[in-house]
Design an enzyme around this catalytic site. Sequence first.
Site, PDB file in Angstrom:
ATOM      1  N   TYR A  73     -68.165 -75.131  20.456  1.00 54.26           N
ATOM      2  CA  TYR A  73     -68.314 -73.838  19.800  1.00 54.26           C
ATOM      3  C   TYR A  73     -69.502 -73.842  18.836  1.00 54.26           C
ATOM      4  CZ  TYR A  73     -63.409 -73.467  21.361  1.00 54.26           C
ATOM      5  OH  TYR A  73     -62.250 -73.475  22.098  1.00 54.26           O
ATOM      6  N   HIS A 110     -60.949 -81.073  26.673  1.00 54.39           N
ATOM      7  CA  HIS A 110     -61.457 -79.714  26.799  1.00 54.39           C
ATOM      8  C   HIS A 110     -61.901 -79.400  28.224  1.00 54.39           C
ATOM      9  CE1 HIS A 110     -64.040 -76.440  24.554  1.00 54.39           C
ATOM     10  NE2 HIS A 110     -63.071 -75.935  25.294  1.00 54.39           N
TER      11      HIS A 110
END
Length: 327
Positions: A55, A140
Amino acid sequence: MTRPLGRGGLIAGPHAYGVAALGNLYSALEEDAAIDAVHAAWERGVRYFDTAPHYGLGLSEQRLGAGLAGRARNEFVVSTKVGKILVDTDEFPGERDDQGFDVPKNRVRRWDFSRDGVLRSIEGSLERLGLDRLDVVLVHDPDDHYREALDGAFPALEELRSQGVITSYGAGMNQSAMLTDFVRNTDLDVVMVAGRYSLLEQPALHDLLPAAEAREVSIVAAGVFNSGLLATDRPGADAKYNYEAAPAELLARVNRIADVCEAHGVTLPAVAAQFPLAHPAVATVCLGARSRSQVERNAALFDVQIPAALWADLRTEGLLAESAPTA
């Protein structure tokens, strides 16, 4: 009200804050506004925060760390992710990130699910967050890296948990099938499922949720607005689903759900936010926000009283799975 998060003694309230937007998701955000959003979440009782190196090429982690600075470490839970390590580069002067974040491309992401990659990723996350330990570490999006995750990342995280370096570990994905496999074939204790257990659709009800309940694995329900389709009282014609234009049949379905919500005097987002919490395997619902006002709006969704008759009407209309538990 809090619920167990994993098997290591962590707890979570109904509302968790996903801070991807603090990494300048889609557009730039002032530093002060980003940190103020974290403060707003704290003021509304949020104590579980989720982030990832992906992010904003680490910016989300940095801003979350700044927002939590000075707080007692035992009063909050942080999860971050491994699998995409950040590598500094000067190969792209003047360029911006090409994966949805308005940040300089001064780092690149590299897939790495190896033990060394996991350790390197965690070291970088701790530095950016300004923390000395992590509560939850999630693998992830290993959709195309099943074997690498199973052979590399999960054993490394198991080792770290057994050493007390982390409290819990798991995986975060936009699908339920592979998460179910991980629940059955590893000893993880937390998974984040995005978009697959929502008011709009409940495929995880048939594989992931029963497996998680049987193995005492906690579910973090993310993406419960299905890319924004359920985020407003009525979806706009340009609403997204799975990050693409929503098909007409889904727009029609959401409008039918909204009709039932309006008939009972509540909003679609409030019902969507609270729905997953009725399942015993779901520990918390993770909502994203990029400002104080959005955080406060999200928090207020959990204060709404949902009439029991609403759930019955959704089932009668064929808009909710018969087997989906409701409050």
